[in-house]
Write a protein that holds these residues in place. Structure first.
Motif, PDB file in Angstrom:
ATOM      1  N   ILE A  69      31.631 -17.799  17.946  1.00 49.37           N
ATOM      2  CA  ILE A  69      32.355 -18.528  18.995  1.00 49.37           C
ATOM      3  C   ILE A  69      33.855 -18.349  18.783  1.00 49.37           C
ATOM      4  CG2 ILE A  69      30.531 -20.263  19.267  1.00 49.37           C
ATOM      5  CD1 ILE A  69      32.279 -22.186  17.655  1.00 49.37           C
ATOM      6  N   ILE A  70      34.615 -18.518  19.870  1.00 51.46           N
ATOM      7  CA  ILE A  70      36.074 -18.471  19.766  1.00 51.46           C
ATOM      8  C   ILE A  70      36.536 -19.857  19.347  1.00 51.46           C
ATOM      9  CG2 ILE A  70      38.231 -18.081  21.002  1.00 51.46           C
ATOM     10  CD1 ILE A  70      36.756 -16.154  22.832  1.00 51.46           C
ATOM     11  N   LEU A  71      36.969 -19.939  18.099  1.00 52.23           N
ATOM     12  CA  LEU A  71      37.332 -21.227  17.528  1.00 52.23           C
ATOM     13  C   LEU A  71      38.725 -21.655  17.985  1.00 52.23           C
ATOM     14  CD1 LEU A  71      35.861 -23.128  15.516  1.00 52.23           C
ATOM     15  CD2 LEU A  71      37.229 -22.120  13.693  1.00 52.23           C
ATOM     16  N   GLU A  72      39.657 -20.686  18.014  1.00 50.55           N
ATOM     17  CA  GLU A  72      41.032 -20.968  18.421  1.00 50.55           C
ATOM     18  C   GLU A  72      41.557 -19.802  19.244  1.00 50.55           C
ATOM     19  OE1 GLU A  72      42.253 -23.485  14.368  1.00 50.55           O
ATOM     20  OE2 GLU A  72      43.129 -21.521  14.761  1.00 50.55           O
ATOM     21  N   LYS A  73      42.567 -20.118  20.063  1.00 51.99           N
ATOM     22  CA  LYS A  73      43.130 -19.089  20.933  1.00 51.99           C
ATOM     23  C   LYS A  73      44.607 -19.397  21.152  1.00 51.99           C
ATOM     24  CE  LYS A  73      40.718 -18.670  24.622  1.00 51.99           C
ATOM     25  NZ  LYS A  73      40.201 -18.802  26.000  1.00 51.99           N
ATOM     26  N   GLY A  74      45.454 -18.378  21.045  1.00 54.43           N
ATOM     27  CA  GLY A  74      46.878 -18.584  21.251  1.00 54.43           C
ATOM     28  C   GLY A  74      47.672 -17.492  20.577  1.00 54.43           C
ATOM     29  N   ASN A  75      49.024 -17.568  20.670  1.00 55.85           N
ATOM     30  CA  ASN A  75      49.819 -16.565  19.942  1.00 55.85           C
ATOM     31  C   ASN A  75      50.025 -17.022  18.506  1.00 55.85           C
ATOM     32  OD1 ASN A  75      52.063 -18.367  19.845  1.00 55.85           O
ATOM     33  ND2 ASN A  75      52.766 -17.642  21.853  1.00 55.85           N
ATOM     34  N   HIS A  76      50.686 -16.189  17.732  1.00 58.77           N
ATOM     35  CA  HIS A  76      50.826 -16.433  16.290  1.00 58.77           C
ATOM     36  C   HIS A  76      51.488 -17.789  16.015  1.00 58.77           C
ATOM     37  CE1 HIS A  76      51.596 -15.635  12.050  1.00 58.77           C
ATOM     38  NE2 HIS A  76      52.892 -15.800  12.266  1.00 58.77           N
ATOM     39  N   GLN A  77      52.612 -18.059  16.689  1.00 59.27           N
ATOM     40  CA  GLN A  77      53.346 -19.293  16.421  1.00 59.27           C
ATOM     41  C   GLN A  77      52.550 -20.524  16.832  1.00 59.27           C
ATOM     42  OE1 GLN A  77      56.173 -19.103  14.681  1.00 59.27           O
ATOM     43  NE2 GLN A  77      56.102 -21.359  14.548  1.00 59.27           N
ATOM     44  N   GLN A  78      51.887 -20.448  17.983  1.00 58.80           N
ATOM     45  CA  GLN A  78      51.093 -21.588  18.457  1.00 58.80           C
ATOM     46  C   GLN A  78      49.969 -21.937  17.482  1.00 58.80           C
ATOM     47  OE1 GLN A  78      49.903 -20.005  22.247  1.00 58.80           O
ATOM     48  NE2 GLN A  78      51.641 -20.919  23.361  1.00 58.80           N
ATOM     49  N   LEU A  79      49.307 -20.895  16.974  1.00 59.20           N
ATOM     50  CA  LEU A  79      48.188 -21.122  16.060  1.00 59.20           C
ATOM     51  C   LEU A  79      48.657 -21.686  14.719  1.00 59.20           C
ATOM     52  CD1 LEU A  79      46.059 -17.927  16.792  1.00 59.20           C
ATOM     53  CD2 LEU A  79      45.581 -20.265  17.523  1.00 59.20           C
ATOM     54  N   LEU A  80      49.823 -21.257  14.251  1.00 61.83           N
ATOM     55  CA  LEU A  80      50.361 -21.808  13.009  1.00 61.83           C
ATOM     56  C   LEU A  80      50.716 -23.285  13.169  1.00 61.83           C
ATOM     57  CD1 LEU A  80      52.702 -18.996  11.562  1.00 61.83           C
ATOM     58  CD2 LEU A  80      50.429 -19.653  10.782  1.00 61.83           C
ATOM     59  N   GLU A  81      51.269 -23.622  14.321  1.00 63.21           N
ATOM     60  CA  GLU A  81      51.654 -25.017  14.557  1.00 63.21           C
ATOM     61  C   GLU A  81      50.445 -25.952  14.598  1.00 63.21           C
ATOM     62  OE1 GLU A  81      53.901 -24.846  18.137  1.00 63.21           O
ATOM     63  OE2 GLU A  81      55.683 -23.939  17.190  1.00 63.21           O
ATOM     64  N   ARG A  82      49.279 -25.425  14.989  1.00 66.76           N
ATOM     65  CA  ARG A  82      48.084 -26.275  15.038  1.00 66.76           C
ATOM     66  C   ARG A  82      47.530 -26.586  13.641  1.00 66.76           C
ATOM     67  NH1 ARG A  82      44.693 -23.130  19.807  1.00 66.76           N
ATOM     68  NH2 ARG A  82      46.280 -23.374  21.442  1.00 66.76           N
ATOM     69  N   GLU A  83      47.887 -25.722  12.667  1.00 67.63           N
ATOM     70  CA  GLU A  83      47.421 -25.884  11.287  1.00 67.63           C
ATOM     71  C   GLU A  83      45.889 -25.975  11.228  1.00 67.63           C
ATOM     72  OE1 GLU A  83      49.396 -28.958   9.138  1.00 67.63           O
ATOM     73  OE2 GLU A  83      51.395 -28.102   9.482  1.00 67.63           O
ATOM     74  N   GLY A  84      45.238 -25.074  11.963  1.00 70.52           N
ATOM     75  CA  GLY A  84      43.779 -25.031  11.978  1.00 70.52           C
ATOM     76  C   GLY A  84      43.243 -23.886  11.136  1.00 70.52           C
ATOM     77  N   PHE A  85      42.177 -23.263  11.626  1.00 70.40           N
ATOM     78  CA  PHE A  85      41.493 -22.215  10.857  1.00 70.40           C
ATOM     79  C   PHE A  85      42.391 -20.991  10.671  1.00 70.40           C
ATOM     80  CE2 PHE A  85      38.433 -18.711  10.302  1.00 70.40           C
ATOM     81  CZ  PHE A  85      37.666 -19.243   9.275  1.00 70.40           C
ATOM     82  N   TYR A  86      43.134 -20.627  11.737  1.00 74.32           N
ATOM     83  CA  TYR A  86      44.039 -19.478  11.632  1.00 74.32           C
ATOM     84  C   TYR A  86      45.135 -19.750  10.596  1.00 74.32           C
ATOM     85  CZ  TYR A  86      47.465 -15.894  12.916  1.00 74.32           C
ATOM     86  OH  TYR A  86      48.365 -14.847  12.885  1.00 74.32           O
ATOM     87  N   TRP A  87      45.675 -20.974  10.609  1.00 76.07           N
ATOM     88  CA  TRP A  87      46.717 -21.343   9.655  1.00 76.07           C
ATOM     89  C   TRP A  87      46.212 -21.199   8.222  1.00 76.07           C
ATOM     90  CZ3 TRP A  87      46.883 -25.564   6.224  1.00 76.07           C
ATOM     91  CH2 TRP A  87      48.114 -25.766   5.590  1.00 76.07           C
ATOM     92  N   ARG A  88      44.936 -21.581   8.009  1.00 73.95           N
ATOM     93  CA  ARG A  88      44.367 -21.463   6.659  1.00 73.95           C
ATOM     94  C   ARG A  88      44.189 -19.989   6.278  1.00 73.95           C
ATOM     95  NH1 ARG A  88      41.410 -25.929   8.530  1.00 73.95           N
ATOM     96  NH2 ARG A  88      39.538 -24.675   8.998  1.00 73.95           N
ATOM     97  N   LEU A  89      43.754 -19.149   7.251  1.00 73.28           N
ATOM     98  CA  LEU A  89      43.639 -17.710   6.975  1.00 73.28           C
ATOM     99  C   LEU A  89      44.996 -17.120   6.629  1.00 73.28           C
ATOM    100  CD1 LEU A  89      41.233 -16.378   9.798  1.00 73.28           C
ATOM    101  CD2 LEU A  89      40.746 -16.499   7.350  1.00 73.28           C
TER     102      LEU A  89
END
Length: 580
Positions: free
Chosen positions: A551-571
């Motif tokens: 499934i698509i867990l998160e979607k957005g550009n690099h800065q947006q995903l970092l600001e959410r501090e979710g799965f992408y931020w942890r990666l």
């Protein structure tokens, strides 16, 4: 596939070559007729010997001249028949290979993933060779054998019906022997062909990955696996050879019984004046010629069992369900805008293990989409669906507002340029490999593409530059050089859309930076999907899809995903925390 069905299907391949077959039969009949005429001449010559010193040499001489002519003509006809049979068998084998190989290209990717490479190679090469050998022996001996039996029987009936009846009564013994042997030998030849395919698969796997075998000290285990298959091959082969080797002694025993019966009965008939000595000699020759084909036919039956077992494997491959053909109304994809949409897409390789679940995505023309996530989350699977290597089990994928199933597969795939982590090169020159997708490309275009991929410098250092031949899959090149050639191949193609699946994973950091710049230039204005593990390469993407468990867990550009501090931020943190 059953033996009878396999045989009838194999016979269907004779239809286009009926003229050659008819010519072979004519030569076979002529050869048999002359062969059977020779004993008559010999019998007549014997009857010219009345007693000691009473030989009619003037009558024997013409008979001997006729006999020499008959022998020479027989040899010529047999040579012509062999020529026809060779032509016939070579044509059938060629047709089988071509159809098998063509069907291999029509199989869906899912079927190819489950078909061992070595087994496919074994079916198209070794098994068809077995068919060729069996058919050649069959055509060479079966025609003449059957013709000899029928014609000899006719000659014997014309000489003496009573003695001929003895031969006819004993004939079923040969059919019983041949049927018994054929039943059991087919079973073991079939097992032998199956094990041979498994052995080819294992050898191809181990030889192609010898570096891995040696790196992990797997030699003993590899030898053990090969020894196990080799032992199975030996056992199947021994049983097949055992039953097939019964053919000769059994049929020779039947021949001996028939010959003895003819000799005994014929002797009593000759003593009663029912047949001359020369006639009896002629009859004994016919009895020997009558039974001899049963030896040959029984041998042919054994070879045919091997050929039919191999044919069954080839037909199983040819009967594998081909991928669903393009719809008659399918359109050619021309000048795609690059607008891609996924609507409620579901997919699983096996029904019990769902992978992609309710994927929804909208991509505008020219956008750069990066796909990240842990191994096995469905990144490459999504790429396979975009290329129609697999079809979604639910939902739809559209391109320029049209369902991709409405386009022909070839035109759809031609619209995408694809560079994978796993490189593939063919045996040929550097130029031929770069121009693989554009065979008519000029040398200047190939050089320009190589320069764009930063491959030109290392190519020019090779012994023959762009004309340097490379081995299978570029074995003489490094992993990075192979990948640069694959990138140059896409640079030359200049597709409307791009798919990059870890395209720079085998390249050094400095070259990767340069190639990334080339990709950025190539992707300018083109919709592109980039699968990446190194997040530093996709920070400028317009949209990053973070996938996990299909499934698509998160979607957005690099800065947006970092600001959410979710799965992408942890990666991202796991890769760059040490730098920060």
């Amino acid at each position: 596939m059953k033996r009878k069905e396999t045989f009838l299907r194999l016979i269907q391949f004779l239809k286009p070559y009926w003229a050659i077959l008819a010519l072979s039969l004519v030569f076979a009949a002529g050869s048999v007729a002359l062969t059977l005429y020779a004993p008559i001449l010999v019998g007549d010559a014997i009857d010219m010997i009345v007693g000691p010193g009473q030989v009619s040499f003037s009558s024997i001489s013409p008979l001997l001249i006729q006999l020499a002519i008959v022998v020479a003509a027989t040899a010529l006809l047999q040579w012509a028949m062999a020529l026809c049979n060779n032509r016939l068998v070579c044509n059938i084998s060629s047709q089988l290979r071509q159809q098998s190989f063509s069907h291999l290209h029509q199989l869906p990717v899912g079927s190819l993933d489950q078909l061992p490479t070595g087994d496919a190679i074994s079916r198209i090469t070794a098994d068809i060779d077995q068919i060729s050998d069996g058919l050649l022996l069959g055509f060479s001996q079966l025609f003449t054998g059957v013709a000899t039996i029928l014609t000899t029987l006719g000659f014997m009936l014309s000489l003496h019906k009573g003695i001929a009846l003895v031969v006819v009564i004993l004939t079923p013994l040969s059919f019983f022997v041949a049927g018994f042997i054929a039943k059991y030998s087919f079973r073991y030849f079939q097992q032998q062909a199956k094990v041979r395919g498994q052995m080819t698969t294992l050898v191809e796997e181990l030889v192609g990955n010898q570096k891995v075998v040696q790196a992990f000290c797997y030699q003993k285990q590899a030898e053990s696996r090969f020894e196990q298959l080799n032992r199975s091959m030996q056992q199947c082969g021994m049983k097949a050879v055992f039953f097939s080797s019964l053919t000769n002694p059994c049929t020779r025993f039947v021949n001996g019984v028939v010959y003895a019966a003819v000799g005994i009965v014929g002797a009593f008939v000759a003593l009663s004046g029912g047949i001359s000595v020369g006639g009896l000699s002629c009859f004994l020759s016919y009895a020997n010629q009558y039974t001899k084909p049963f030896n040959e036919i029984s041998g042919v039956v054994t070879e045919l069992q091997n050929a039919l077992a191999s044919a069954a494997r080839v037909f199983d491959l040819m009967d594998s369900p081909a991928q669903e053909p393009d719809s008659p109304k399918a359109m050619e994809l021309k000048n795609p805008t690059g607008q891609v949409a996924l609507e409620h897409v579901f997919f699983s390789y096996t029904p019990e293990k769902p992978l992609l679940q309710n994927l929804n995505l909208s991509v505008e023309p020219g956008q750069h989409i990066a796909i990240v996530g842990p191994t096995g989350c469905g990144k490459t699977t999504l790429i396979n669906l975009l290329m129609r290597f697999y079809e979604p089990t639910g939902g739809s994928i559209t391109l320029s507002g049209e369902d991709i199933r409405h386009f022909t597969r070839d035109s759809l795939r031609a619209g995408w340029g694809m560079v994978l982590q796993d490189t593939w090169l063919s045996s040929g020159t550097i130029h031929e490999n770069i121009a693989y997708g554009v065979p008519n490309a000029s040398r200047e275009q190939v050089i320009e593409a190589a320069k764009a991929a930063f491959a030109h410098s290392f190519i020019m250092r090779l012994p023959q530059g762009y004309d340097t031949p490379i081995g299978e899959n570029g074995a003489t090149l490094s992993a990075g050089q192979r990948q640069l050639l694959c990138i140059a191949r896409v640079m030359l193609q200049r597709p409307s859309m791009l798919i990059l699946d870890e395209a720079t994973s085998s390249i050094d950091t400095r070259t990767e930076w340069k190639v990334q710049q080339a990709f950025d230039a190539l992707m300018e204005g083109r919709t592109s999907f980039v699968v990446a593990h190194r997040l530093s390469t996709i920070q400028n993407a317009d949209m990053i899809l973070v996938m996990k468990d299909g499934i698509i867990l998160e979607k957005g550009n690099h800065q947006q995903l970092l600001e959410r501090e979710g799965f992408y931020w942890r990666l991202y943190s796991s890769q760059f925390a040490h730098q920060e």
